[in-house]
Scaffold this active site. Structure first.
Site, mmCIF file in Angstrom:
data_model
loop_
_atom_site.group_PDB
_atom_site.id
_atom_site.type_symbol
_atom_site.label_atom_id
_atom_site.label_comp_id
_atom_site.label_asym_id
_atom_site.label_seq_id
_atom_site.Cartn_x
_atom_site.Cartn_y
_atom_site.Cartn_z
ATOM 1 N N HIS A 185 0.862 -1.177 0.000
ATOM 2 C CA HIS A 185 0.000 0.000 0.000
ATOM 3 C C HIS A 185 0.899 1.228 0.000
ATOM 4 C CE1 HIS A 185 -3.243 -2.809 1.685
ATOM 5 N NE2 HIS A 185 -3.375 -2.665 0.384
ATOM 6 N N GLU A 222 1.853 3.787 2.877
ATOM 7 C CA GLU A 222 2.296 3.289 4.183
ATOM 8 C C GLU A 222 3.811 3.424 4.292
ATOM 9 O OE1 GLU A 222 0.227 -0.516 4.308
ATOM 10 O OE2 GLU A 222 -1.695 0.500 4.079
ATOM 11 N N ARG A 270 -3.143 4.519 -2.413
ATOM 12 C CA ARG A 270 -2.973 3.185 -1.812
ATOM 13 C C ARG A 270 -2.630 2.082 -2.828
ATOM 14 N NH1 ARG A 270 -5.574 -0.347 2.295
ATOM 15 N NH2 ARG A 270 -6.477 -2.171 1.313
ATOM 16 N N ARG A 293 -5.463 -7.431 -2.541
ATOM 17 C CA ARG A 293 -6.743 -8.125 -2.732
ATOM 18 C C ARG A 293 -6.689 -8.934 -4.023
ATOM 19 N NH1 ARG A 293 -6.762 -6.102 1.411
ATOM 20 N NH2 ARG A 293 -8.449 -5.122 2.621
ATOM 21 N N HIS A 343 2.623 -3.569 6.791
ATOM 22 C CA HIS A 343 1.673 -2.478 6.499
ATOM 23 C C HIS A 343 1.721 -1.444 7.626
ATOM 24 C CE1 HIS A 343 -0.981 -4.534 3.387
ATOM 25 N NE2 HIS A 343 -0.275 -5.561 3.834
ATOM 26 N N GLU A 349 0.691 -4.349 11.075
ATOM 27 C CA GLU A 349 0.306 -2.946 10.915
ATOM 28 C C GLU A 349 1.192 -2.181 11.895
ATOM 29 O OE1 GLU A 349 -1.817 -1.836 8.727
ATOM 30 O OE2 GLU A 349 -3.031 -3.585 8.189
HETATM 31 O O1 0X9 Z 1 -6.582 -3.974 4.286
HETATM 32 C C1 0X9 Z 1 -5.427 -4.403 4.204
HETATM 33 O O2 0X9 Z 1 -4.975 -4.896 3.192
HETATM 34 C C2 0X9 Z 1 -4.521 -4.337 5.416
HETATM 35 N N1 0X9 Z 1 -4.806 -3.196 6.219
HETATM 36 S S1 0X9 Z 1 -4.369 -1.721 5.656
HETATM 37 O O3 0X9 Z 1 -4.970 -0.746 6.548
HETATM 38 N N2 0X9 Z 1 -2.811 -1.556 5.783
HETATM 39 O O4 0X9 Z 1 -4.763 -1.604 4.304
HETATM 40 C C3 0X9 Z 1 -4.682 -5.614 6.222
HETATM 41 C C4 0X9 Z 1 -4.088 -6.755 5.545
HETATM 42 C C5 0X9 Z 1 -3.929 -7.940 6.378
HETATM 43 N N3 0X9 Z 1 -3.976 -9.121 5.654
HETATM 44 C C6 0X9 Z 1 -3.189 -9.534 4.636
HETATM 45 N N4 0X9 Z 1 -2.006 -9.093 4.377
HETATM 46 N N5 0X9 Z 1 -3.707 -10.476 3.948
HETATM 47 ZN ZN ZN Z 2 -1.747 -1.739 4.049
#
Ligand code: 0X9
Ligand code: ZN
Length: 427
Positions: free
Chosen positions: A183, A186, A242, A260, A315, A391
């Site tokens: 992202h 970050e 992002r 995703r 992240h 995170e």
């Molecule tokens: O939403 C996300 O992808 C992550 N949080 S963020 O606020 N940094 O965007 C969480 C991701 C956790 N899970 C994986 N890496 N699969």
């Molecule tokens: Zn992230």
């Protein structure tokens, strides 16, 4: 003249005026269990000028934060949503990140064997600076490291990493793989993993017990910026970007959320969005971003060679340690008890450095449902023993969120390195 001096690393040039100004944008926490990507709140906000900042609960990680533009603040208030202002001016936070300092081989001397100048961690850097720093790090450990690229981004930038090994030689041991900056906004994640790579090499060279034993038993593959196009875009156009920078036929919006896009449980309902304008847009097909293809192929190859002991997708922000699974809150990783125990030790070690609390648990229950996320794929498909996402600091948007001053870099590196040493000692 100034440009020449900057190119020589003598002075810092101010970051080129970002096209998007966040002056007067307020970070607002919306108190709801819903994820903005696919729930009713998004409809209510339609027409307002705002940016989704993702999950941001100060203590219980409920709800999410948005950044609302000054001209939409009164319209937002009229909606009457349960919410609170957590940060008065995101533009001021971005200003407080300071200048992007050009990095041109800040080696202590120009001879081989010297680690880069630790002053690198006093400021944020541009993409070229990150590339060069990693090369300098490798030059300081020439017989035990090499620079590699997992592949190229949409715009042709390398997903450059450093491979570090110990006494067994290159590529002979199970892997520890770290990815950061998937992202783009970050920023704290890249220097945090670079700091840890620095400490690993320094510790090994000093003969420190845990770095020595860990590097003799595992091959490290560390890629600090896995979304280089997005990262460059945050420095030239929009600090709060992002996704990647992929265009799609017929879509008005740019960018896919590479976290995703992993081809496993990719479109499980509720964990991502099919809308190209959403911050969690999953792409048209599983794994159809060049960045994901590169990361996937590299991870797969390394896994097939010697197995994967430990994977982390770094992240920010929220101070969390996230374990499999993201795609479902009822699916349970077969070794979840072991992962929880190890994560608990890491959280305690992190707290011991600067007192920060990192909560931990399976992704879906701890933050929210994520489909097509990295750690589910790396755990189930590549067969990693431990596949986590962190995170990093700060805990909430009230402390600056994605834009925090550069004097956070070294403390972030130190606390997470302590967490990693605790984990390595428990392997
Ligand atoms: O939403 C996300 O992808 C992550 N949080 S963020 O606020 N940094 O965007 C969480 C991701 C956790 N899970 C994986 N890496 N699969
Ligand atoms: Zn992230």
């Amino acid at each position: 003249m100034k440009a020449v001096a900057a190119a020589l690393g003598l002075i810092a040039l101010p970051l080129a005026a970002a096209k998007v100004s966040y002056k007067g944008y307020q970070a607002i926490h919306i108190d709801t269990a819903d994820d903005l990507a696919h729930q009713g709140v998004a409809k209510a906000l339609k027409g307002l000028n705002y940016v989704n900042l993702g999950c941001g609960g100060e203590s219980d990680h409920s709800g999410f934060d948005i950044a609302v533009a000054p001209d939409s603040l009164s319209a937002f208030k009229k909606l009457g949503l349960e919410s609170k202002i957590v940060r008065e001016d995101i533009g001021a936070d971005i200003d407080a990140e300071g200048d992007i300092t050009p990095y041109v081989s800040m080696r202590k001397d120009n001879g081989s064997g010297a680690l880069p100048d630790i002053a690198y961690f006093d400021s944020y850097h541009d993409f070229e600076g990150h590339l060069q720093f990693l090369k300098d790090l490798s030059a300081a450990f020439p017989d035990n490291s090499e620079i590699f690229s997992a592949g190229d981004s949409v715009e042709g930038r390398p997903l450059q990493g450093i491979h570090i090994w110990g006494s067994g030689g290159a590529g002979s041991k199970p892997a520890i793989i770290w990815h950061a900056t998937v992202h783009a906004r970050e920023w704290i994640t890249a220097p945090t993993v670079e700091y840890m790579a620095y400490k690993l090499i320094e510790g090994y060279q000093n003969g420190d017990e845990t770095p020595k034993a860990t590097l003799d038993n595992y091959d490290f593959y560390i890629i600090p910026v896995v979304n280089p196009d997005g990262f460059v875009y945050t420095q030239t156009e929009d600090r709060m970007w992002r996704k990647n920078r992929q265009e799609r036929d017929g879509a008005r919006c740019v960018g896919t959320d590479v976290n995703r896009n992993w081809p496993h449980k990719w479109d499980v309902d509720g964990g991502s969005s099919p809308d190209p304008c959403a911050e969690t847009y999953r792409g048209e097909e599983p794994g159809d971003t060049p960045e994901n293809a590169a990361l996937r192929n590299h991870t797969q190859a390394v896994g097939e060679a010697n197995g994967i002991k430990f994977y982390v997708d770094w992240h920010s922000f929220s101070q969390l340690i996230l374990l499999p699974y993201g795609y479902s809150c009822s699916a349970e990783a077969d070794n979840i008890d072991q992962q929880m125990k190890l994560a608990g030790g890491v959280a305690e070690a992190i707290k011991g450095v600067n007192g920060l609390n990192f909560a931990y648990g399976p992704t879906c229950e701890t933050i929210y449902q994520t489909a097509g996320g990295s750690n589910d794929w790396v755990f189930d498909i590549a067969g990693a023993e431990l596949a986590w996402a962190f995170e990093l600091r700060p805990q909430g948007g009230g402390s600056g969120g994605f834009a925090i001053p550069p004097d956070n870099i070294v403390p972030s590196g130190e606390e997470n390195w302590a967490g990693m040493l605790n984990l390595f000692a428990a392997f």
